[in-house]
Design an enzyme around this catalytic site. Structure first.
Site, short mmCIF file in Angstrom:
data_model
loop_
_atom_site.label_atom_id
_atom_site.label_comp_id
_atom_site.label_asym_id
_atom_site.label_seq_id
_atom_site.Cartn_x
_atom_site.Cartn_y
_atom_site.Cartn_z
N GLU A 236 0.82 -1.23 0.00
CA GLU A 236 0.00 0.00 0.00
C GLU A 236 0.84 1.27 0.00
O GLU A 236 0.55 2.23 -0.71
CB GLU A 236 -0.94 0.01 1.20
CG GLU A 236 -2.14 -0.89 1.07
CD GLU A 236 -1.89 -2.32 1.51
OE1 GLU A 236 -2.82 -3.14 1.48
OE2 GLU A 236 -0.73 -2.61 1.90
N GLN B 118 -8.06 -2.04 -1.09
CA GLN B 118 -9.00 -3.16 -1.11
C GLN B 118 -10.09 -2.97 -0.06
O GLN B 118 -11.26 -3.22 -0.31
CB GLN B 118 -8.24 -4.45 -0.88
CG GLN B 118 -8.99 -5.68 -1.30
CD GLN B 118 -8.09 -6.90 -1.35
OE1 GLN B 118 -7.67 -7.41 -0.31
NE2 GLN B 118 -7.77 -7.35 -2.56
N ASP C 100 -9.67 0.18 5.58
CA ASP C 100 -8.85 -0.12 6.76
C ASP C 100 -7.37 -0.25 6.38
O ASP C 100 -6.49 0.09 7.18
CB ASP C 100 -9.30 -1.45 7.39
CG ASP C 100 -10.81 -1.54 7.54
OD1 ASP C 100 -11.28 -1.57 8.69
OD2 ASP C 100 -11.51 -1.57 6.51
N PHE C 101 -7.10 -0.75 5.18
CA PHE C 101 -5.72 -1.04 4.79
C PHE C 101 -4.91 0.20 4.45
O PHE C 101 -3.70 0.12 4.24
CB PHE C 101 -5.70 -2.00 3.60
CG PHE C 101 -6.33 -3.35 3.87
CD1 PHE C 101 -6.62 -3.75 5.17
CD2 PHE C 101 -6.65 -4.21 2.84
CE1 PHE C 101 -7.21 -4.99 5.44
CE2 PHE C 101 -7.23 -5.45 3.09
CZ PHE C 101 -7.51 -5.84 4.39
N HIS D 60 -12.02 -4.74 8.55
CA HIS D 60 -12.65 -4.60 7.24
C HIS D 60 -13.92 -3.76 7.32
O HIS D 60 -14.74 -3.79 6.40
CB HIS D 60 -13.01 -5.97 6.66
CG HIS D 60 -11.83 -6.84 6.36
ND1 HIS D 60 -11.14 -7.53 7.33
CD2 HIS D 60 -11.20 -7.12 5.19
CE1 HIS D 60 -10.16 -8.21 6.79
NE2 HIS D 60 -10.17 -7.98 5.48
#
Length: 658
Positions: free
Chosen positions: A397, A419, A422-423, A464
């Site tokens: 990321e 995706q 959260d990421f 997520h």
């Protein structure tokens, strides 16, 4: 030190010497000015001049270089007027950052230099983006990016090398191994014998070069750069050198053994090269003094210009206007041909039509190519746009956000799909410290949209389900968009892609396939900073955005006797405060309804703004309705209790009865 003079004419040899001499003499002058309090801080590159000079001379003038704070030679070889460098270091207006940053924390498109940020690592991912743009445009160009050996311990280094290797990007990763990261020796930074050994793990060619030998630096980098231009690929270059002064002048060098300093003093790149040139009869004392006099006069002349420049004056309007690049919003008229589609289809349609509109737009994200992304937003795009423009990325990321920044520097647009929202925490640093600050710092826009599938209500648990918009509304330099309906999602995403500034585009995944609406089939745009008044009434104002808008509608449908102004903000930065204020003044009672947890959320700032600007019109305290101040849980009963949907009705009735 052995110098190989074969196949190098005397003129080039003397130019190499003069190009090393100039940054050395500037540094010596800066150290005097530092002690006099005329320069605030200095990061010395004394003893490392051969690397900066050799690499820059091996590059073409139109090729990008991304230096660090010990690479003064990059700036001088590229011919930047010294008075501008001096003004930069003194915080004057004729510098490159208008007094907003110091040292070498700047870039300049004119000289194809992209300066560092203090976090070091993001430079390498940005180099990937610039190199990707060159490759996509079929330019036979190479990008050189610098780091110290300490910076190779950062995750960004490994992510950038991995991306460059997978995508065969023409990047020279130039690592100046100078012995210490501030005071930490290399033995405490990594366990492999040489940094170059790490190239094996990335399937990458690597070389070790004597960083104090100007001829070895220049000839080897020149040969490698020529090869990379013909056969694009990344190369890891480790330059063995030493830092003769402290990390910065206040640090000193007490932690360095005396005998080590003495050893490297004998390897001084300028002294060793000048002596070799004299032995070859190419340089003599008289010519050496002549060179030094020319440089000394140039330094004094340009220092005078910088010192005579008045101190910079702050202007609040000017400062605020420079946070973003000017964007002339183009209103695209909505066509009458409509189709009832889902929220996810609206996002997909906007991306598809924007790809048609902007042939230099690149999509990047995990699994977005053949698979179409985990939410199938880009399904089928490969057929029409190909793998070059719809790019699967490694799980990197941070490096991918940096690559997007590099694409922008090279004049291209990109949309990055996280995706899950959260990421983004894995790429947080380049978002808030690179994308957000570059235009304010040195006028370089970040033409990047980051798509953020977010939100709860789907039983996906703590990693997520977050709706983390408040992480970014707090950061000046980012625009934050959060639509609740398919119509808005399509029009606002088109605008976000047109906007040359960084946009965090939140898409509630719980709405993807549960909300449908009539949406124009053709391309259209919606302006930022314009809220939508969904319902009009006089009893109370409800301000919301995202999925919470739909929750509010459900409750209000059950309470038909309540007259409500329901405002869907649509964008959080910029924020349509006027619509909110007008409604608050009309109804006298306000509820701000968000999905995010309560403390520190967007609702808190909106509440404060209403209190500041509408206090005398209020008939009740402004109330915030939000999720619990806990991480979002997984099981349905826990998640239902976490989310604020059920609490909204009670608070609404309480406010009405106040």
């Amino acid at each position: 030190m052995d110098f190989n003079f074969e196949n190098i004419d005397n003129q080039l040899l003397l130019q190499l010497y003069k190009n090393m001499l100039k940054p050395r003499m500037i540094e010596e002058k800066m150290l005097i000015l530092l002690r006099q309090g005329k320069v605030s801080k200095w990061f010395s590159g004394i003893g490392q001049e051969a690397i900066s000079v050799g690499i820059t001379m091996a590059m073409q003038s139109y090729e990008y270089i991304l230096p660090m704070h010990r690479n003064l030679g990059v700036f001088t070889v590229r011919g930047i007027p010294l008075y501008r460098l001096f003004a930069q270091w003194q915080g004057k207006a004729s510098g490159f950052t208008k007094g907003r940053d110091r040292s070498f924390h700047f870039g300049t498109q004119q000289y194809k230099i992209v300066g560092m940020i203090s976090h070091l690592g993001p430079q390498m991912g940005v180099a990937d983006g610039i190199a990707l743009a060159a490759k996509l445009k079929n330019k036979k160009e190479v990008v050189a990016v610098f780091s110290g050996e300490g910076g190779t311990s950062e995750g960004d280094f490994h992510e950038a090398l991995n991306v460059a290797s997978v995508w065969r990007l023409p990047v020279l990763f130039c690592i100046e191994n100078n012995g210490y990261g501030l005071s930490t020796p290399t033995a405490e930074q990594y366990q492999c014998r040489d940094i170059a050994d790490r190239g094996v793990g990335y399937g990458m060619e690597s070389h070790i070069i004597d960083g104090n030998n100007i001829l070895e630096v220049y000839t080897k980098v020149n040969d490698i750069a020529h090869s990379v231009r013909q056969n694009p690929r990344p190369v890891l270059l480790e330059f063995k050198t030493f830092r003769m002064r402290g990390h910065e002048e206040a640090s000193g060098t007490k932690y360095v053994p005396k005998e080590l300093l003495e050893l490297w003093q004998k390897k001084d790149p300028i002294h060793c090269f000048s002596e070799a040139l004299k032995e070859q009869g190419i340089l003599n004392k008289s010519l050496e003094m002549q060179f030094k006099e020319v440089v000394s006069n140039e330094i004094e002349e340009h220092l005078k210009v910088a010192f005579e420049e008045s101190e910079i004056e702050s202007n609040e309007t000017y400062e605020l206007n420079d946070v973003f690049q000017m964007f002339d919003y183009e209103r695209i008229i909505i066509d009458k041909k409509i189709k009832n589609i889902r929220f996810v289809d609206a996002i997909s349609s906007a991306l598809y039509q924007s790809m048609q509109k902007h042939d230099h737009l690149i999509l990047m994200g995990q699994d977005i190519a053949d698979y179409g992304g985990v939410f199938k937003v880009t399904e089928g795009f490969i057929k029409d746009f190909g793998y070059e423009r719809v790019r699967n990325t490694p799980i990197c990321e941070s490096a991918i956000v940096e690559t997007a920044m590099g694409l922008s520097i090279a004049g291209m647009k990109s949309v990055v799909e996280m995706q899950f929202a959260d990421f983004v925490s894995s790429g947080f640093n380049p978002v808030v410290n690179y994308l957000a600050k570059s235009h304010y710092r040195w006028g370089q826009n970040a033409d990047v949209v980051i798509r953020m599938p977010c939100g709860g209500g789907v039983g996906a648990g703590p990693f997520h389900s977050q709706t983390n918009e408040a992480w970014f509304t707090k950061t000046p330099g980012l625009k934050v968009v959060y639509p609740a309906f398919p119509f808005d999602a399509k029009g606002l995403l088109n605008t976000a892609i047109n906007d040359p500034n960084p946009v965090m585009f939140f898409e509630h995944k719980g709405l993807y396939r549960t909300v449908s609406q009539d949406v124009p089939e053709d391309y259209y745009t919606i302006p930022f900073g314009k809220a939508m008044l969904l319902r009009q009434g006089n009893d109370v104002t409800v301000v919301s955005y995202g999925a919470a808008v739909h929750w509010a509608v459900e409750v209000l449908d059950d309470l038909q006797n309540i007259s409500v102004d329901l405002i869907d903000l649509r964008t959080l930065q910029p924020l349509d405060t006027q619509t909110v204020f007008n409604s608050a003044k009309k109804t006298g009672k306000v509820i701000i309804f968000q999905e995010d947890s309560l403390f520190g959320g967007v609702a808190s700032d909106i509440s404060a703004l209403i209190m500041e600007h509408c206090f005398e019109y209020l008939d009740a305290p402004v109330k915030r309705v939000a999720s619990l101040d806990t991480p979002i849980p997984f099981s349905n009963p826990l998640e239902e209790n976490y989310l604020p949907k059920k609490r909204f009705k009670k608070i609404l009735i309480d406010v009405l009865n106040y």
